[in-house]
Motif scaffolding. Sequence first.
Motif, PDB file in Angstrom:
ATOM      1  N   ALA A 256       1.005  -1.195  -0.005  1.00 46.34           N
ATOM      2  CA  ALA A 256       0.311   0.087   0.106  1.00 46.34           C
ATOM      3  C   ALA A 256       0.945   1.244   0.056  1.00 46.34           C
ATOM      4  CB  ALA A 256      -0.955   0.150   1.110  1.00 46.34           C
ATOM      5  N   PHE A 257       0.352   2.384  -0.179  1.00 47.14           N
ATOM      6  CA  PHE A 257       0.976   3.767  -0.285  1.00 47.14           C
ATOM      7  C   PHE A 257       0.355   4.661   0.074  1.00 47.14           C
ATOM      8  CE2 PHE A 257       3.314   1.344  -3.611  1.00 47.14           C
ATOM      9  CZ  PHE A 257       4.530   1.636  -3.452  1.00 47.14           C
ATOM     10  N   TYR A 258       0.849   5.721   0.828  1.00 47.48           N
ATOM     11  CA  TYR A 258       0.418   7.008   1.338  1.00 47.48           C
ATOM     12  C   TYR A 258       0.339   7.937   0.158  1.00 47.48           C
ATOM     13  CZ  TYR A 258      -0.118   5.820   6.233  1.00 47.48           C
ATOM     14  OH  TYR A 258      -0.394   5.356   7.449  1.00 47.48           O
ATOM     15  N   TYR A 259      -0.723   8.606  -0.326  1.00 49.61           N
ATOM     16  CA  TYR A 259      -0.511   9.913  -1.170  1.00 49.61           C
ATOM     17  C   TYR A 259      -0.703  10.982  -0.369  1.00 49.61           C
ATOM     18  CZ  TYR A 259      -1.421  11.826  -5.686  1.00 49.61           C
ATOM     19  OH  TYR A 259      -1.030  12.458  -6.936  1.00 49.61           O
ATOM     20  N   TRP A 260       0.199  11.673  -0.193  1.00 45.77           N
ATOM     21  CA  TRP A 260       0.308  12.773   0.831  1.00 45.77           C
ATOM     22  C   TRP A 260       0.506  14.098   0.190  1.00 45.77           C
ATOM     23  CZ3 TRP A 260      -1.489  11.554   5.311  1.00 45.77           C
ATOM     24  CH2 TRP A 260      -1.337  12.026   6.390  1.00 45.77           C
ATOM     25  N   LYS A 261      -0.420  14.611  -0.838  1.00 45.17           N
ATOM     26  CA  LYS A 261      -0.298  15.684  -1.576  1.00 45.17           C
ATOM     27  C   LYS A 261      -1.648  16.488  -1.279  1.00 45.17           C
ATOM     28  CE  LYS A 261       2.801  13.855  -5.346  1.00 45.17           C
ATOM     29  NZ  LYS A 261       2.529  12.183  -4.830  1.00 45.17           N
ATOM     30  N   THR A 262      -1.688  17.939  -1.557  1.00 46.84           N
ATOM     31  CA  THR A 262      -2.882  18.603  -1.840  1.00 46.84           C
ATOM     32  C   THR A 262      -3.500  18.607  -2.992  1.00 46.84           C
ATOM     33  OG1 THR A 262      -1.508  20.568  -2.378  1.00 46.84           O
ATOM     34  CG2 THR A 262      -1.858  20.258  -0.014  1.00 46.84           C
ATOM     35  N   THR A 263      -2.917  17.868  -4.074  1.00 47.08           N
ATOM     36  CA  THR A 263      -3.722  17.779  -5.307  1.00 47.08           C
ATOM     37  C   THR A 263      -3.774  16.262  -5.589  1.00 47.08           C
ATOM     38  OG1 THR A 263      -2.943  19.902  -5.835  1.00 47.08           O
ATOM     39  CG2 THR A 263      -3.777  18.388  -7.688  1.00 47.08           C
ATOM     40  N   LEU A 264      -4.622  15.729  -5.811  1.00 44.70           N
ATOM     41  CA  LEU A 264      -4.653  14.279  -6.493  1.00 44.70           C
ATOM     42  C   LEU A 264      -4.513  14.141  -7.950  1.00 44.70           C
ATOM     43  CD1 LEU A 264      -4.921  11.122  -6.126  1.00 44.70           C
ATOM     44  CD2 LEU A 264      -7.503  11.408  -6.114  1.00 44.70           C
TER      45      LEU A 264
END
Length: 381
Positions: free
Chosen positions: A34-42
Amino acid sequence: MLHKIRLVSLLWIVSIALALPSCQGQVIKDAGPAFYYWKTTLQFDTADAGLADQMRSQHFYLRYFDVDWSAGYASAVPTGVLEIRSTRGWDKKTVTPTVYITNRTFTQIKDKDILVLASKVARKIVQINEELESSIFNYSFYDRFPERLTWEERSDIVDSLKRDWSKKIVEIQIDCDWTLSTRDKYFNFLTALQGKAPDFAITSTLRLHQYRDRKTMGIPPVKKVMLMCYNTGDPKKMGESNAILDANVVKQYLKGKKYPLEMEVALPQFNWGAWYRAGVFQGLLRDLSPSTPGMETYLHNEQDNQYRVAKDTVLRQDYLREGDVIRMDGSTPEQMQETLKLLQVQLRRRISRVAFFDWEYKKIKENQAALSAYFEALKKN
């Protein structure tokens, strides 16, 4: 009648296509990490989707927003709310909405306002869930079903897709580095949020010091935690060997009895340069590593991960002076292997998922084989 038969057939096909195995229990069942997606924009495009498929990665911890204390409003407020642009391939993924709450929020908030905060967080998550569903299915609908359909058929299928996909969002993860002084407020918040979001399992992140000092830090009132095996040192201290991941430090924290909750593990997939001038910390140079192109023209390796600036250099917006020292922190293969061994011994049969922080296409692509190997090593524990 023909339209109805056709619609039922399409809905049945869609429900089969969306069926995915669940991940429950204490044995890792994910096909890939699994991964974290840690941005303010997807912004997940075709290249991202292809790489995720190659790694058999099905689950993402998606940062929805942060919560911080506003002195001006004298209240907790959402910040950095996720902007959803591209969700290529996300109809095949499962998602855990993740919210980071600053510790000072719980320092400042009054006990009587915790229930209000829980209500606001729950509503905001539901709102973003709906936005995410619309992005995934409304905008990619004709890519998946290019044949001409009536408006009624299209609407019914999209609604069905949304309902089926939303069933995959089964938990909400709260990330907070709570302290002894904020512990009770944070735990009360978790309980309140569970009451406000009964359709989701509320989970919490867990720092290494919170794992070790459980007698004083307490056990969060959740069924599952995510142990964050990174940020093992203080980057401001020049004497640290590796402030992101030091297996010797991890070993010190993992001593003692097993933690009484189901546990997932997050491992680092990022790096930085800790920058010092005359022994004084200057800041972090993000995404700087020994493999950064061109760094050999201005940095000289003195020993291990210590580098000295050989000539005055402007790096992005930072002015490096000759003689400055840069310590390259990151998840080196050696540190990762030692950490994996520790986790296999101490957390044996307790790890239900392995996640990496965080998703950056270029880094993941460069380290694809290593990340898959790390995942398989823990999966076999």
